[in-house]
Every structure is written in structure tokens, then in C-alpha cells.
Design a protein around this motif. Structure first.
Motif, PDB file in Angstrom:
ATOM      1  N   ALA A   1       0.799  -1.234   0.000  1.00  0.00           N
ATOM      2  CA  ALA A   1       0.000   0.000   0.000  1.00  0.00           C
ATOM      3  C   ALA A   1       0.828   1.279   0.000  1.00  0.00           C
ATOM      4  O   ALA A   1       0.261   2.366  -0.012  1.00  0.00           O
ATOM      5  CB  ALA A   1      -0.972  -0.007   1.183  1.00  0.00           C
ATOM      6  N   ASP A   2       2.150   1.182  -0.009  1.00  0.00           N
ATOM      7  CA  ASP A   2       2.941   2.401  -0.162  1.00  0.00           C
ATOM      8  C   ASP A   2       3.048   2.788  -1.645  1.00  0.00           C
ATOM      9  O   ASP A   2       3.724   3.736  -1.999  1.00  0.00           O
ATOM     10  CB  ASP A   2       4.318   2.295   0.514  1.00  0.00           C
ATOM     11  N   TYR A   3       2.337   2.066  -2.518  1.00  0.00           N
ATOM     12  CA  TYR A   3       2.260   2.362  -3.954  1.00  0.00           C
ATOM     13  C   TYR A   3       0.823   2.699  -4.331  1.00  0.00           C
ATOM     14  O   TYR A   3      -0.117   2.187  -3.740  1.00  0.00           O
ATOM     15  CB  TYR A   3       2.693   1.147  -4.791  1.00  0.00           C
ATOM     16  N   GLN A   4       0.670   3.526  -5.358  1.00  0.00           N
ATOM     17  CA  GLN A   4      -0.619   3.785  -5.985  1.00  0.00           C
ATOM     18  C   GLN A   4      -0.640   2.979  -7.280  1.00  0.00           C
ATOM     19  O   GLN A   4       0.392   2.857  -7.947  1.00  0.00           O
ATOM     20  CB  GLN A   4      -0.773   5.277  -6.319  1.00  0.00           C
TER      21      GLN A   4
ATOM     22  N   VAL B   1      -4.493  -6.007 -10.559  1.00  0.00           N
ATOM     23  CA  VAL B   1      -3.452  -5.419  -9.719  1.00  0.00           C
ATOM     24  C   VAL B   1      -4.045  -5.283  -8.327  1.00  0.00           C
ATOM     25  O   VAL B   1      -5.124  -4.714  -8.165  1.00  0.00           O
ATOM     26  CB  VAL B   1      -2.988  -4.045 -10.260  1.00  0.00           C
ATOM     27  N   LYS B   2      -3.357  -5.825  -7.345  1.00  0.00           N
ATOM     28  CA  LYS B   2      -3.843  -5.802  -5.961  1.00  0.00           C
ATOM     29  C   LYS B   2      -2.857  -5.038  -5.092  1.00  0.00           C
ATOM     30  O   LYS B   2      -1.643  -5.210  -5.208  1.00  0.00           O
ATOM     31  CB  LYS B   2      -3.983  -7.216  -5.397  1.00  0.00           C
ATOM     32  N   ILE B   3      -3.415  -4.210  -4.232  1.00  0.00           N
ATOM     33  CA  ILE B   3      -2.622  -3.480  -3.244  1.00  0.00           C
ATOM     34  C   ILE B   3      -2.861  -4.170  -1.902  1.00  0.00           C
ATOM     35  O   ILE B   3      -4.015  -4.317  -1.488  1.00  0.00           O
ATOM     36  CB  ILE B   3      -3.076  -2.001  -3.155  1.00  0.00           C
ATOM     37  N   ILE B   4      -1.780  -4.581  -1.247  1.00  0.00           N
ATOM     38  CA  ILE B   4      -1.919  -5.236   0.053  1.00  0.00           C
ATOM     39  C   ILE B   4      -1.430  -4.298   1.145  1.00  0.00           C
ATOM     40  O   ILE B   4      -0.642  -3.389   0.884  1.00  0.00           O
ATOM     41  CB  ILE B   4      -1.170  -6.583   0.098  1.00  0.00           C
ATOM     42  N   PRO B   5      -1.887  -4.495   2.371  1.00  0.00           N
ATOM     43  CA  PRO B   5      -1.500  -3.591   3.454  1.00  0.00           C
ATOM     44  C   PRO B   5       0.015  -3.501   3.631  1.00  0.00           C
ATOM     45  O   PRO B   5       0.719  -4.506   3.532  1.00  0.00           O
ATOM     46  CB  PRO B   5      -2.151  -4.202   4.695  1.00  0.00           C
ATOM     47  N   PHE B   6       0.490  -2.296   3.899  1.00  0.00           N
ATOM     48  CA  PHE B   6       1.893  -2.041   4.190  1.00  0.00           C
ATOM     49  C   PHE B   6       2.097  -2.284   5.679  1.00  0.00           C
ATOM     50  O   PHE B   6       1.289  -1.856   6.500  1.00  0.00           O
ATOM     51  CB  PHE B   6       2.247  -0.588   3.827  1.00  0.00           C
ATOM     52  N   VAL B   7       3.158  -2.985   6.033  1.00  0.00           N
ATOM     53  CA  VAL B   7       3.447  -3.274   7.439  1.00  0.00           C
ATOM     54  C   VAL B   7       4.225  -2.093   8.006  1.00  0.00           C
ATOM     55  O   VAL B   7       5.400  -1.899   7.683  1.00  0.00           O
ATOM     56  CB  VAL B   7       4.236  -4.589   7.585  1.00  0.00           C
ATOM     57  N   GLU B   8       3.564  -1.287   8.809  1.00  0.00           N
ATOM     58  CA  GLU B   8       4.174  -0.077   9.369  1.00  0.00           C
ATOM     59  C   GLU B   8       5.316  -0.417  10.331  1.00  0.00           C
ATOM     60  O   GLU B   8       5.242  -1.390  11.080  1.00  0.00           O
ATOM     61  CB  GLU B   8       3.127   0.756  10.122  1.00  0.00           C
ATOM     62  N   GLY B   9       6.351   0.393  10.296  1.00  0.00           N
ATOM     63  CA  GLY B   9       7.441   0.278  11.257  1.00  0.00           C
ATOM     64  C   GLY B   9       8.461  -0.805  10.949  1.00  0.00           C
ATOM     65  O   GLY B   9       9.438  -0.950  11.670  1.00  0.00           O
ATOM     66  N   LEU B  10       8.220  -1.572   9.898  1.00  0.00           N
ATOM     67  CA  LEU B  10       9.175  -2.615   9.529  1.00  0.00           C
ATOM     68  C   LEU B  10       9.721  -2.317   8.143  1.00  0.00           C
ATOM     69  O   LEU B  10       9.005  -2.411   7.149  1.00  0.00           O
ATOM     70  CB  LEU B  10       8.499  -3.989   9.522  1.00  0.00           C
ATOM     71  N   SER B  11      10.980  -1.951   8.096  1.00  0.00           N
ATOM     72  CA  SER B  11      11.643  -1.742   6.810  1.00  0.00           C
ATOM     73  C   SER B  11      13.129  -2.019   6.995  1.00  0.00           C
ATOM     74  O   SER B  11      13.663  -1.922   8.100  1.00  0.00           O
ATOM     75  CB  SER B  11      11.435  -0.315   6.298  1.00  0.00           C
ATOM     76  N   THR B  12      13.777  -2.360   5.907  1.00  0.00           N
ATOM     77  CA  THR B  12      15.215  -2.609   5.959  1.00  0.00           C
ATOM     78  C   THR B  12      15.951  -1.360   6.411  1.00  0.00           C
ATOM     79  O   THR B  12      16.872  -1.435   7.229  1.00  0.00           O
ATOM     80  CB  THR B  12      15.719  -3.098   4.587  1.00  0.00           C
ATOM     81  N   THR B  13      15.537  -0.203   5.903  1.00  0.00           N
ATOM     82  CA  THR B  13      16.192   1.052   6.291  1.00  0.00           C
ATOM     83  C   THR B  13      16.078   1.281   7.794  1.00  0.00           C
ATOM     84  O   THR B  13      17.056   1.670   8.444  1.00  0.00           O
ATOM     85  CB  THR B  13      15.578   2.234   5.510  1.00  0.00           C
ATOM     86  N   THR B  14      14.900   1.018   8.368  1.00  0.00           N
ATOM     87  CA  THR B  14      14.705   1.164   9.816  1.00  0.00           C
ATOM     88  C   THR B  14      15.627   0.219  10.580  1.00  0.00           C
ATOM     89  O   THR B  14      16.229   0.606  11.588  1.00  0.00           O
ATOM     90  CB  THR B  14      13.233   0.880  10.198  1.00  0.00           C
ATOM     91  N   ILE B  15      15.749  -1.003  10.108  1.00  0.00           N
ATOM     92  CA  ILE B  15      16.622  -1.987  10.757  1.00  0.00           C
ATOM     93  C   ILE B  15      18.079  -1.540  10.676  1.00  0.00           C
ATOM     94  O   ILE B  15      18.815  -1.594  11.668  1.00  0.00           O
ATOM     95  CB  ILE B  15      16.434  -3.387  10.132  1.00  0.00           C
TER      96      ILE B  15
END
Length: 170
Positions: A124-127, A144-158
Motif C-alpha cells: 500500500a505504499d504504492y498507488q 493489480v492488488k494493493i496489500i497492506p503495508f506493514v508499518e514500522g518494519l523496513s530494511t532502512t529502519t533496521i
């Protein structure tokens, strides 16, 4: 590791030509093929949740994986942290991933137009209008399906967390 398990994992890392053969086989079996793509550097729970959600959209999941050179162009010289072969192995080890295809380009458009998946999935971080390959999949009768973005979990954050933790120890 059990040789048979390693063989199964390795067999899921395929070339575009092998992926196309799988796609044709699955189409003949009337199995719905889902495609998604990404860098998947430092595989984490957000990736696993997104990929498992993508898999629920069909019977077979193909994952396009950016090559190391592609990641460097997109994310900078310090990335990827994990090599393309190791990232591909981690993805292929997930039971719900049926095939992993590396691509050298900055986008997976060649994979998408060649494989013609039934469903293209992004988080869902894409349109939809900004998703590479969306119009091609739709024009071919796919979705084309948009699925929920998992907040707070990203490689950059890690990565940032690791940097903070090591710098505070010095």
C-alpha cells in the motif's frame, strides 16, 4: 542441511526462461499466478507478511528480485547488505514462494510483460498508477492488488537501528 531441502530451495531460484516455462505449465493447469517484486535486503517480518499476503491472491507466487547491481543503482553504494544469491535463497526457502527470478534492470517490466501474471501485487505504499507493469497486466486481463503495508518494519529502519546501537556502544 538435508540435501533434498537444499535442492528444493535451489530449484526455486530460476532464470526468466525457466520462470516462463513454469508460468506456461501453471496456466495449462489453470492455476492463478501472482507476481510481486522487490529488493528484500535483510528479510524481515514485514517482508514475510507482505509475501504471504501476496500468495493468498493466487495458487503460485513468483518473486522478482533486484540484482545487486540494480539495488546499488536504486539504493546507493552501501546496499545491498545481503548478496543477491543469499537474498534469493532466503526467499526461495519460504514455503509459499514458488519461484524467484533475479533481474538486472531497475524495474521488473521485462519480467512482468514476459510472464504475464494473473495478479500483480504491491504494498500500500504504492498507488496503482505508479506500479510498474500495472497497465500491462490489466491490458492482458489480469488484476493489480494493493496489500497492506506493514508499518514500522523496513530494511532502512533496521539498518538505522543497527547503526545507532553500534555507535552508542563506542
Amino acid at each position: 542441511m538435508n540435501k533434498n531441502i537444499q535442492d528444493i530451495i535451489n530449484s526455486k531460484i530460476v532464470s526468466l526462461e525457466q520462470a516462463l516455462a513454469l508460468r506456461r505449465e501453471w496456466k495449462a493447469q489453470q492455476r492463478k499466478v501472482v507476481f510481486t517484486n522487490g529488493v528484500f535486503d535483510i528479510l524481515h517480518a514485514g517482508h514475510v507478511q507482505s509475501l504471504s499476503n501476496a500468495r493468498t491472491e493466487g495458487e503460485c507466487l513468483i518473486v522478482g528480485l533486484n540484482s545487486d547491481a540494480s539495488v546499488k543503482r536504486l539504493k546507493g553504494e552501501q546496499r545491498p547488505i545481503i548478496s543477491q544469491q543469499d537474498r534469493a535463497t532466503l526467499l526461495a526457502a519460504l514455503f509459499f514462494v514458488d519461484a524467484v527470478v533475479l533481474f538486472e534492470e531497475d524495474t521488473p517490466i521485462k519480467l512482468i510483460t514476459t510472464l504475464q501474471p494473473d495478479v500483480l501485487v504491491k504494498s500500500a505504499d504504492y498507488q496503482i498508477e505508479n506500479i510498474v507493469g500495472a497497465k500491462e497486466v490489466i491490458a492482458n486481463g489480469g488484476e493489480v492488488k494493493i496489500i497492506p503495508f506493514v508499518e514500522g518494519l523496513s530494511t532502512t529502519t533496521i539498518i538505522d537501528k543497527i547503526i545507532k546501537s553500534t555507535s552508542s556502544q563506542q
